[in-house]
Design an enzyme around this catalytic site. Structure first.
Site, PDB file in Angstrom:
ATOM      1  N   GLY A 237      31.031  47.956 -11.791  1.00 34.41           N
ATOM      2  CA  GLY A 237      31.783  46.735 -12.062  1.00 34.41           C
ATOM      3  C   GLY A 237      32.203  46.042 -10.780  1.00 34.41           C
ATOM      4  N   PHE A 238      32.886  46.782  -9.908  1.00 37.92           N
ATOM      5  CA  PHE A 238      33.345  46.278  -8.597  1.00 37.92           C
ATOM      6  C   PHE A 238      34.243  45.047  -8.728  1.00 37.92           C
ATOM      7  CE2 PHE A 238      28.940  47.986  -7.763  1.00 37.92           C
ATOM      8  CZ  PHE A 238      29.361  49.209  -7.274  1.00 37.92           C
ATOM      9  N   ARG A 611      47.475  62.383  -2.547  1.00 33.51           N
ATOM     10  CA  ARG A 611      46.732  63.555  -3.027  1.00 33.51           C
ATOM     11  C   ARG A 611      45.354  63.124  -3.520  1.00 33.51           C
ATOM     12  NH1 ARG A 611      50.102  66.694  -6.901  1.00 33.51           N
ATOM     13  NH2 ARG A 611      50.442  68.115  -5.169  1.00 33.51           N
ATOM     14  N   LEU A 613      42.706  63.801  -5.953  1.00 29.57           N
ATOM     15  CA  LEU A 613      42.690  64.542  -7.217  1.00 29.57           C
ATOM     16  C   LEU A 613      41.400  65.336  -7.378  1.00 29.57           C
ATOM     17  CD1 LEU A 613      44.178  61.713  -9.461  1.00 29.57           C
ATOM     18  CD2 LEU A 613      45.392  63.660  -8.444  1.00 29.57           C
ATOM     19  N   LYS A 684      46.931  58.308  -4.588  1.00 29.73           N
ATOM     20  CA  LYS A 684      46.756  56.865  -4.424  1.00 29.73           C
ATOM     21  C   LYS A 684      45.273  56.546  -4.648  1.00 29.73           C
ATOM     22  CE  LYS A 684      49.314  56.643  -0.450  1.00 29.73           C
ATOM     23  NZ  LYS A 684      50.356  56.211   0.530  1.00 29.73           N
ATOM     24  N   GLY A 685      44.885  55.325  -4.375  1.00 30.70           N
ATOM     25  CA  GLY A 685      43.497  54.936  -4.627  1.00 30.70           C
ATOM     26  C   GLY A 685      42.641  55.067  -3.381  1.00 30.70           C
ATOM     27  N   VAL A 686      41.350  55.333  -3.584  1.00 34.61           N
ATOM     28  CA  VAL A 686      40.416  55.350  -2.441  1.00 34.61           C
ATOM     29  C   VAL A 686      39.205  54.433  -2.650  1.00 34.61           C
ATOM     30  CG1 VAL A 686      40.994  57.667  -1.668  1.00 34.61           C
ATOM     31  CG2 VAL A 686      39.139  57.366  -3.305  1.00 34.61           C
ATOM     32  N   GLY A 687      38.991  54.020  -3.889  1.00 35.38           N
ATOM     33  CA  GLY A 687      37.753  53.315  -4.223  1.00 35.38           C
ATOM     34  C   GLY A 687      37.599  51.994  -3.493  1.00 35.38           C
ATOM     35  N   GLU A 688      38.719  51.371  -3.157  1.00 35.20           N
ATOM     36  CA  GLU A 688      38.650  50.122  -2.417  1.00 35.20           C
ATOM     37  C   GLU A 688      38.938  50.340  -0.932  1.00 35.20           C
ATOM     38  OE1 GLU A 688      39.355  46.962  -5.917  1.00 35.20           O
ATOM     39  OE2 GLU A 688      41.134  47.385  -4.758  1.00 35.20           O
TER      40      GLU A 688
HETATM   41 MO1  MOS Z   1      38.765  45.544  -8.542  1.00 34.88          MO
HETATM   42  S1  MOS Z   1      37.937  44.114  -7.384  1.00 34.88           S
HETATM   43  O1  MOS Z   1      40.295  44.962  -8.958  1.00 34.88           O
HETATM   44  O2  MOS Z   1      37.709  45.949  -9.786  1.00 34.88           O
END
Ligand code: MOS
Length: 727
Positions: A237-238, A611, A613, A684-688
């Site tokens: 999706g991105f 952390r 996951l 926390k997030g890493v994907g972005e």
């Molecule tokens: Mo992200 S660019 O909020 O899928």
């Protein structure tokens, strides 16, 4: 459950399942082709007709011949669809006509028994337009660009930037550009719609089930409870699937018109102009510093464009928080452009913002005759530079820089550009910082324990290839004290409790926190059933223990299933603390001395993101993001036709992204960290985060290799070759 104070020790900290590198539980379904994607369902076929102009009006739309074509069941146009509402999230209408707001805006759907019939009939639709000249060139529209009305898009000033900048002994004033980019995910936008009376079921590919359910109801003018969205598997999706898009609406309208289920996948050549993209930016950065390298003034201004009612690309975001400095200015200006709709793409704001800022930091370090890592360390801050009482919840940014430098062999880098040769290759090493804010969103889940001891999680959370299924299963397994294989996860159905969805890299932490909350409920129920004190009960090894007594968990459900449902909600911790994720990217390139061709040779990312996951799926996220960052640095570029107003290279042949052969050895290191402010998960997030800074690290490595500073992405051969050193 409300998360109002920083997390203390909790059941997740057992780390029996959480924190372990775990294969995806959905992997076997995907690799054996048995995971049902949105389009994989029997239905009649819809083919979308896109507008052939960028701006103007349809003067006549003749569908008579198309209707008579073999196999055709229905043709949908704005006329036949009747009055449609407008959802919350779309800037342009999903079904255009008579006004046309952008090129390839959908203007008709042809429904037929087979795909070939629908496609053939679509060619028989005759459209006449009256065309208007729109604005398509950001560079030209820049001077007329305006400040956007929303609070978060206002100019931000701290101290006296102009005074401090003018007084600074060392100064940089440089302008950078990033092009329009496309998400270019593998799976096109695809939906199958089926009506049962006035109730709609839509199998679709969508990151945010609840947003899109609401927008579908609004657009169709029907109650929300009459809409069900199902989206269990999504092929990427991105950010391109955050919102309800044309194919979903057209499938619903087509199914109504044809009186049977209809499926629509946006044709690949239509996707890029029909849907959203990452808007191009022009960014001016000014930095003033003392001779010792302390930043005294920093300004970041960004220009971008969008359709009327659109929003700016928030490319200045990271500059508000990444480096210290008493005098600061950030400013965004938005031009009205009649190009397709601009919107979020992986790390909106920071991804293009850091592509500029982190070259500027490299340039500034050079002016100061200072090592670029040292320059960054000197300007680290532990507080929000604009609100100094506000600390970061965690900030191991300098640790990322140091660890990366050591692992990558930074000390072997020749700081003199253009001096390292390997045969025909000019070799260079570069680095850049990674920064992305960490958002948290309310997220709910339902967890069942049945008489077989199976724990089933239900939430409308999506898995867009990120690993949501697996980290949610890990969370439930940890909380309930059962092995992973005893957990079943059901996602992506609007009949399930409303989750955070997949966006803004908030999904991993927020959705598992929602599962945590539901498991707390289920633990209480289970303990009560077993006659144990829920406040002290421990769940491990398939048992529940309290006060020296232990029972098998399964016994709690012996007389019937137990169901725990709850949401994790957040208060104002994010106002008391700044929550961000940090990292550092290191890149080695070889640039062909004769042709200017860049080959990336090695990449390393060091991330501090709370952390982790599941280190395995998190690593996959980061290497995917590094790959995308490499594409942004060297290849990705939606080329605008400035006369006709559309993206010319609107397919995967013309829009270049990296392939396997472009990607070298990639390494990812996660610092061992927990963030008690982010949620009970401490994640926390890493994907972005993973894409943030990659482009600049590549650019800086190219500079180190060649001595050529390119400030306009992508860094293609033509921008290098004329300035390359003689060979
Ligand atoms: Mo992200 S660019 O909020 O899928």
């Amino acid at each position: 459950m409300k998360f109002l104070t920083p997390a203390t020790t909790n059941p997740i900290d057992q780390l029996k399942v959480i924190g372990h590198a775990t294969d995806r539980i959905d992997g076997p379904y995907k690799t054996t082709g048995t995971a049902p994607y949105a389009y994989e369902r029997e239905a009649a076929y819809g083919y979308v007709v896109g507008a052939g102009i960028a701006k103007g009006r349809i003067t006549s739309l003749d569908v008579a011949e198309a209707r008579r074509a073999p196999g055709v069941l229905a043709v949908v146009t704005a006329d036949s669809a009747g009055k449609l509402g407008k959802g919350k999230f779309n800037t342009a209408k999903l079904l255009g006509g008579p006004e046309i707001q952008h090129y390839h805006q959908a203007i008709a759907l042809v429904v037929a028994q087979t795909f070939e019939q629908a496609r053939a009939a679509a060619q028989l639709v005759k459209v006449k337009y009256s065309k208007e000249q729109g604005a398509y060139d950001l560079a030209k529209a820049k001077d007329g660009a305006k400040q956007h009305k929303d609070k978060e898009n206002q100019d931000k000033k701290v101290g006296d930037f102009d005074g401090a900048y003018n007084a600074a002994p060392v100064r940089l004033d440089a302008t950078y550009t990033t092009p329009d980019q496309s998400h270019a995910m593998m799976e096109p936008h695809a939906s199958v719609a089926s009506w049962q009376g006035d109730k709609l079921t839509l199998w679709t590919a969508n990151q945010m089930i609840n947003w899109s359910k609401g927008d579908m109801a609004k657009t169709l003018g029907i109650p929300e409870e009459n809409v069900r969205l199902v989206s269990p598997y999504i092929g990427g999706g991105f950010g391109g699937k955050l919102f309800l898009r044309a194919e979903a609406l057209l499938a619903a309208l087509g199914a109504k018109a044809a009186g049977r289920p209809v499926k629509v996948a946006l044709q690949r050549p239509l996707m890029i102009n029909n849907t959203t993209h990452r808007p191009a930016t022009i960014q001016r950065i000014r930095i003033g510093a003392t001779r010792e390298g302390k930043i005294s003034a920093i300004a970041h201004e960004s220009w971008s464009g969008d359709l009327p009612d659109g929003k700016p690309e928030t490319a200045v975001q990271q500059t508000q928080l990444l480096y210290a400095g008493p005098n600061r200015l950030t400013r965004m200006r938005l031009a009205v452009l009649d190009l397709p709709e601009g919107n979020a793409m992986r790390a909106p704001g920071e991804a293009p913002g850091l592509m500029a800022l982190e070259i500027a930091m490299d340039e500034m370090a050079e002016k100061l005759k200072m090592d670029p890592i040292t320059f960054r360390i000197i300007n680290d801050t532990t507080v929000d530079p604009a609100k100094r009482e506000r600390k970061f919840s965690t900030r191991r940014y300098v640790d990322c820089l140091r660890m990366g430098a050591q692992r990558f062999g930074w000390d072997k880098r020749n700081p003199q550009p253009g001096k390292t040769r390997d045969g025909r290759w000019l070799v260079g090493i570069g680095m850049a910082s990674a920064f992305r804010n960490n958002l948290v969103q309310k997220s709910a889940a339902r967890v069942r324990l049945d008489a077989q001891g199976v724990v089933t999680v239900e939430t409308d959370m999506t898995d867009i290839g990120t690993g949501s299924y697996t980290i949610i299963a890990q969370t439930a397994a940890e909380m309930m004290g059962v092995p992973l294989k005893q957990v079943v996860v059901r996602l992506g159905d609007s009949d399930f409790p409303v989750s955070a969805g997949s966006g803004g890299q908030w999904g991993g932490n927020s959705s598992t926190a929602g599962v945590y909350a539901a498991c707390v409920k289920l633990r209480e129920l289970a303990a009560q059933k077993l006659g144990l004190d829920p406040t002290v009960a421990e769940f491990a090894h398939g048992e529940v223990r309290a006060d020296g007594r232990a029972f098998p968990l399964i016994q709690a459900a012996a007389n019937g299933e137990l169901v725990g449902e709850d949401a994790m909600e957040y208060g104002d911790l994010d106002k008391k603390f700044q929550q961000s994720t940090f990292g550092a990217h290191f890149v080695e390139v070889g640039v062909d001395a004769a042709t200017g061709e860049t080959r990336v040779r090695r990449m390393l990312a060091v991330c501090a993101a709370g952390r982790i996951l599941n280190p395995k799926s998190a690593r996959s996220q980061v290497i995917g993001a590094m790959t995308m960052g490499l594409g942004a640095a060297l290849m990705e570029d939606l080329v605008v036709d400035h006369r006709a107003g559309f993206f010319v290279n609107h397919d995967l042949a013309g829009y270049e992204v990296p392939v396997h052969a472009d990607i070298p050895h990639q390494e990812v290191i996660f610092l061992d960290e927990t963030d008690p402010v982010s949620s009970p998960m401490k994640a926390k997030g890493v994907g972005e985060l993973g894409i943030c800074g990659v482009g600049a690290a590549v650019a800086n490595a190219i500079y180190n290799a060649t001595g050529v500073r390119v400030r306009n992405y992508p860094i293609t051969l033509d921008k290098l070759i004329a300035k390359m050193p003689d060979f």
